[in-house]
Design an enzyme around this catalytic site. Structure first.
Site, PDB file in Angstrom:
ATOM      1  N   GLU A  98       0.836  -1.211   0.000  1.00  0.00           N
ATOM      2  CA  GLU A  98       0.000   0.000   0.000  1.00  0.00           C
ATOM      3  C   GLU A  98       0.862   1.248   0.000  1.00  0.00           C
ATOM      4  OE1 GLU A  98      -2.561   1.619  -0.307  1.00  0.00           O
ATOM      5  OE2 GLU A  98      -4.372   0.671   0.459  1.00  0.00           O
ATOM      6  N   ASP A  99       0.258   2.348  -0.440  1.00  0.00           N
ATOM      7  CA  ASP A  99       0.957   3.632  -0.385  1.00  0.00           C
ATOM      8  C   ASP A  99       0.963   4.210   1.025  1.00  0.00           C
ATOM      9  OD1 ASP A  99      -1.808   3.996  -0.454  1.00  0.00           O
ATOM     10  OD2 ASP A  99      -1.785   5.477  -2.059  1.00  0.00           O
ATOM     11  N   ASP A 102      -3.817   5.346   6.772  1.00  0.00           N
ATOM     12  CA  ASP A 102      -4.296   6.580   7.387  1.00  0.00           C
ATOM     13  C   ASP A 102      -5.218   6.202   8.547  1.00  0.00           C
ATOM     14  OD1 ASP A 102      -4.651   9.424   7.433  1.00  0.00           O
ATOM     15  OD2 ASP A 102      -6.448   9.252   6.221  1.00  0.00           O
ATOM     16  N   PHE A 151      -1.164  16.244   4.518  1.00  0.00           N
ATOM     17  CA  PHE A 151      -1.576  15.643   3.252  1.00  0.00           C
ATOM     18  C   PHE A 151      -0.388  15.538   2.313  1.00  0.00           C
ATOM     19  CE2 PHE A 151      -3.643  15.062  -0.791  1.00  0.00           C
ATOM     20  CZ  PHE A 151      -4.588  14.117  -0.457  1.00  0.00           C
ATOM     21  N   ARG A 164       1.020  11.950  -8.726  1.00  0.00           N
ATOM     22  CA  ARG A 164       1.416  10.559  -8.445  1.00  0.00           C
ATOM     23  C   ARG A 164       2.841  10.292  -8.925  1.00  0.00           C
ATOM     24  NH1 ARG A 164      -3.133   7.575  -6.872  1.00  0.00           N
ATOM     25  NH2 ARG A 164      -5.103   8.165  -7.833  1.00  0.00           N
TER      26      ARG A 164
HETATM   27  P1  IMP Z   1      -7.402   4.806   5.221  1.00  0.00           P
HETATM   28  O1  IMP Z   1      -7.974   6.027   5.883  1.00  0.00           O
HETATM   29  O2  IMP Z   1      -6.285   4.209   6.041  1.00  0.00           O
HETATM   30  O3  IMP Z   1      -8.470   3.822   4.881  1.00  0.00           O
HETATM   31  O4  IMP Z   1      -6.731   5.309   3.849  1.00  0.00           O
HETATM   32  C1  IMP Z   1      -7.516   5.479   2.730  1.00  0.00           C
HETATM   33  C2  IMP Z   1      -6.797   6.045   1.536  1.00  0.00           C
HETATM   34  O5  IMP Z   1      -6.776   7.463   1.664  1.00  0.00           O
HETATM   35  C3  IMP Z   1      -5.340   5.688   1.297  1.00  0.00           C
HETATM   36  O6  IMP Z   1      -5.152   4.435   0.678  1.00  0.00           O
HETATM   37  C4  IMP Z   1      -4.946   6.814   0.335  1.00  0.00           C
HETATM   38  O7  IMP Z   1      -5.330   6.483  -0.976  1.00  0.00           O
HETATM   39  C5  IMP Z   1      -5.754   7.983   0.860  1.00  0.00           C
HETATM   40  N1  IMP Z   1      -4.925   8.903   1.667  1.00  0.00           N
HETATM   41  C6  IMP Z   1      -4.803   8.975   3.002  1.00  0.00           C
HETATM   42  N2  IMP Z   1      -3.949   9.945   3.369  1.00  0.00           N
HETATM   43  C7  IMP Z   1      -3.500  10.504   2.202  1.00  0.00           C
HETATM   44  C8  IMP Z   1      -2.564  11.578   1.917  1.00  0.00           C
HETATM   45  O8  IMP Z   1      -1.951  12.220   2.776  1.00  0.00           O
HETATM   46  N3  IMP Z   1      -2.372  11.852   0.586  1.00  0.00           N
HETATM   47  C9  IMP Z   1      -3.006  11.183  -0.416  1.00  0.00           C
HETATM   48  N4  IMP Z   1      -3.878  10.173  -0.185  1.00  0.00           N
HETATM   49  C10 IMP Z   1      -4.125   9.845   1.113  1.00  0.00           C
HETATM   50 MG    MG Z   2      -4.524   3.751  -1.416  1.00  0.00          MG
END
Ligand code: IMP
Ligand code: MG
Length: 175
Positions: A98-99, A102, A151, A164
């Protein structure tokens, strides 16, 4: 798009160095095995390619694409599979790449879905982690960098589909 600019948070050489270390760690941990890397599109794609190049045990790859049900992933955490994996993961040693983690909602849902498919093992590898933002506990096995609640873009991460392709981790600053 709001007026903004991007500042460098983690420069390219530092990201590359860290990915090299994780690649070496995975190669040690999976000695004698084949690792099956699963990329979550689109954000995980840049990290997956760079990581896979640095793993010395046999590697196979697969890709999946998910989106939130209804509005916001962040509110529900229920994800819809837009593109499922091409191959079965049964009895494979799987690492989800994963990238960023969050809130942890997407990943915890994805992990339980993958567990149901009975891989031999299942681990999670993320380039970035924002621990302050965690709502659901997820066990991350390999982390590139822990970052503060800002962010970020680059290395696969986007702001409205832009940035990206940046070769470093940038932080979006609103002017
Ligand atoms: P989750 O909140 O852990 O479910 O993350 C959901 C998705 O939000 C991640 O896979 C990213 O695609 C996106 N995301 C969360 N934080 C960032 C950020 O700082 N920059 C860009 N995308 C983000
Ligand atoms: Mg993602």
């Amino acid at each position: 798009m709001e007026k903004h600019h991007v500042e460098i948070m983690i420069p390219e050489d530092e990201v590359d160095r860290r990915i090299q270390e994780i690649g070496e760690q995975i190669s040690r941990d999976y000695q004698g095995k084949q690792v099956h890397l699963i990329c979550v599109l689109k954000g995980g794609s840049f990290f997956l390619c760079e990581l896979a190049k640095r793993i010395t045990v046999p590697v196979s790859l697969d890709f999946m694409s998910v989106s939130s049900y209804g509005g916001d992933t962040k509110s529900s955490g229920v994800v819809k599979i837009v593109k499922d994996l091409d191959e079965s993961i049964k009895d494979k040693d799987v690492i989800i790449v994963e990238d960023i983690v969050d809130s942890g909602r997407t990943l915890s849902y994805l992990l339980s879905m993958m567990r149901d498919r009975k891989p031999a093992s299942l681990k999670l590898c993320t380039l970035l982690d924002k621990p302050e933002r965690r709502v659901i506990d997820v066990n991350v096995d390999y982390t590139g960098f822990e970052i503060p609640d800002e962010f970020v873009v680059g290395y696969g991460l986007d702001y409205d589909q832009r940035y990206r392709n940046l070769p470093y981790i940038g932080v979006v600053k609103f002017d």
